[in-house]
Design a protein around this motif. Structure first.
Motif, mmCIF file in Angstrom:
data_model
loop_
_atom_site.group_PDB
_atom_site.id
_atom_site.type_symbol
_atom_site.label_atom_id
_atom_site.label_comp_id
_atom_site.label_asym_id
_atom_site.label_seq_id
_atom_site.Cartn_x
_atom_site.Cartn_y
_atom_site.Cartn_z
ATOM 1 N N UNK A 1 73.489 69.532 41.617
ATOM 2 C CA UNK A 1 73.442 70.992 41.664
ATOM 3 C C UNK A 1 72.004 71.507 41.606
ATOM 4 N N UNK A 2 71.054 70.640 41.286
ATOM 5 C CA UNK A 2 69.651 71.034 41.330
ATOM 6 C C UNK A 2 68.978 70.641 42.638
ATOM 7 N N UNK A 3 69.741 69.987 43.532
ATOM 8 C CA UNK A 3 69.215 69.661 44.852
ATOM 9 C C UNK A 3 68.684 68.259 45.037
ATOM 10 N N UNK A 4 68.742 67.430 44.018
ATOM 11 C CA UNK A 4 68.306 66.042 44.166
ATOM 12 C C UNK A 4 69.318 65.277 45.007
ATOM 13 N N UNK A 5 68.809 64.439 45.897
ATOM 14 C CA UNK A 5 69.683 63.724 46.826
ATOM 15 C C UNK A 5 69.620 62.216 46.619
ATOM 16 N N UNK A 6 70.676 61.569 47.041
ATOM 17 C CA UNK A 6 70.778 60.112 46.970
ATOM 18 C C UNK A 6 71.505 59.640 48.224
ATOM 19 N N UNK A 7 71.019 58.542 48.822
ATOM 20 C CA UNK A 7 71.599 58.044 50.067
ATOM 21 C C UNK A 7 71.875 56.549 49.983
ATOM 22 N N UNK A 8 72.908 56.136 50.676
ATOM 23 C CA UNK A 8 73.117 54.704 50.864
ATOM 24 C C UNK A 8 71.975 54.163 51.720
ATOM 25 N N UNK A 9 71.571 52.931 51.453
ATOM 26 C CA UNK A 9 70.474 52.341 52.224
ATOM 27 C C UNK A 9 70.766 52.352 53.723
ATOM 28 N N UNK A 10 72.021 52.200 54.078
ATOM 29 C CA UNK A 10 72.388 52.084 55.488
ATOM 30 C C UNK A 10 72.207 53.384 56.276
ATOM 31 N N UNK A 11 72.065 54.505 55.567
ATOM 32 C CA UNK A 11 71.940 55.796 56.272
ATOM 33 C C UNK A 11 70.609 56.487 56.003
ATOM 34 N N UNK A 12 69.786 55.920 55.133
ATOM 35 C CA UNK A 12 68.494 56.553 54.819
ATOM 36 C C UNK A 12 67.669 56.735 56.073
ATOM 37 N N UNK A 13 67.086 57.925 56.204
ATOM 38 C CA UNK A 13 66.269 58.229 57.368
ATOM 39 C C UNK A 13 67.068 58.717 58.570
ATOM 40 N N UNK A 14 68.397 58.594 58.492
ATOM 41 C CA UNK A 14 69.239 59.043 59.624
ATOM 42 C C UNK A 14 70.146 60.210 59.240
ATOM 43 N N UNK A 15 70.621 60.205 58.007
ATOM 44 C CA UNK A 15 71.552 61.241 57.532
ATOM 45 C C UNK A 15 70.844 62.153 56.532
ATOM 46 N N UNK A 16 71.261 63.412 56.534
ATOM 47 C CA UNK A 16 70.719 64.375 55.575
ATOM 48 C C UNK A 16 71.860 65.188 54.979
ATOM 49 N N UNK A 17 71.929 65.189 53.662
ATOM 50 C CA UNK A 17 72.914 66.015 52.973
ATOM 51 C C UNK A 17 72.235 67.298 52.510
ATOM 52 N N UNK A 18 72.978 68.401 52.600
ATOM 53 C CA UNK A 18 72.441 69.679 52.129
ATOM 54 C C UNK A 18 73.603 70.524 51.621
ATOM 55 N N UNK A 19 73.248 71.567 50.898
ATOM 56 C CA UNK A 19 74.282 72.442 50.359
ATOM 57 C C UNK A 19 73.851 73.886 50.515
ATOM 58 N N UNK A 20 74.833 74.763 50.725
ATOM 59 C CA UNK A 20 74.614 76.199 50.753
ATOM 60 C C UNK A 20 75.569 76.784 49.721
ATOM 61 N N UNK A 21 75.044 77.016 48.541
ATOM 62 C CA UNK A 21 75.904 77.487 47.452
ATOM 63 C C UNK A 21 76.489 78.870 47.759
ATOM 64 N N UNK A 22 75.757 79.686 48.486
ATOM 65 C CA UNK A 22 76.261 81.023 48.820
ATOM 66 C C UNK A 22 77.500 80.947 49.700
ATOM 67 N N UNK A 23 77.571 79.892 50.533
ATOM 68 C CA UNK A 23 78.728 79.696 51.395
ATOM 69 C C UNK A 23 79.737 78.711 50.809
ATOM 70 N N UNK A 24 79.406 78.194 49.608
ATOM 71 C CA UNK A 24 80.285 77.210 48.956
ATOM 72 C C UNK A 24 80.560 76.026 49.882
ATOM 73 N N UNK A 25 79.505 75.575 50.544
ATOM 74 C CA UNK A 25 79.640 74.572 51.601
ATOM 75 C C UNK A 25 78.570 73.496 51.446
#
Length: 115
Positions: free
Chosen positions: A53-77
């Motif tokens: 909820x503070x925006x820190x991210x964690x990725x599986x090694x297999x997707x690092x550099x290719x996938x990006x997770x993000x959140x829009x709390x205003x859209x609850x998405x």
């Protein structure tokens, strides 16, 4: 009633991109750690990416550099941008929301990477 509804899955070519979305209702995601996991038949569900909820991210090694997770709390998405897709990314992708001892799951969306 808590609902997590994923969308954006489908068929992509190797090297292509997809963007998954997960819209939450019944909870306020700003209080939750959000994540994406995936599962292929016969294998355990595995973590793809998570975001606190503070925006820190964690990725599986297999997707690092290719996938990006993000959140829009205003859209609850929460989103998962998937680039440079590979055949081995083919799976059902699930969104989840975690807070203390409570975990909620979406119904999943199929991602197929094939030429």
């Amino acid at each position: 009633q808590v609902q997590l509804v994923e969308s954006g899955g489908g068929l992509a070519q190797p090297g292509g991109s997809l963007r998954l979305s997960c819209v939450a209702s019944g909870i306020i995601i700003s209080f939750y750690e959000m994540g994406w996991q995936r599962q292929v038949p016969g294998k355990q569900r595995e973590l793809v990416a998570s975001i606190t909820n503070s925006g820190s991210t964690n990725y599986a090694d297999s997707v690092k550099g290719r996938f990006t997770i993000s959140r829009d709390n205003a859209k609850n998405t929460v989103y998962l941008q998937m680039n440079s897709l590979k055949a081995e990314d083919t799976a059902v992708y699930y969104c989840n929301a975690v807070r203390r001892l409570s975990t909620h799951w979406g119904q999943g969306t199929q991602v197929t990477v094939s030429s």
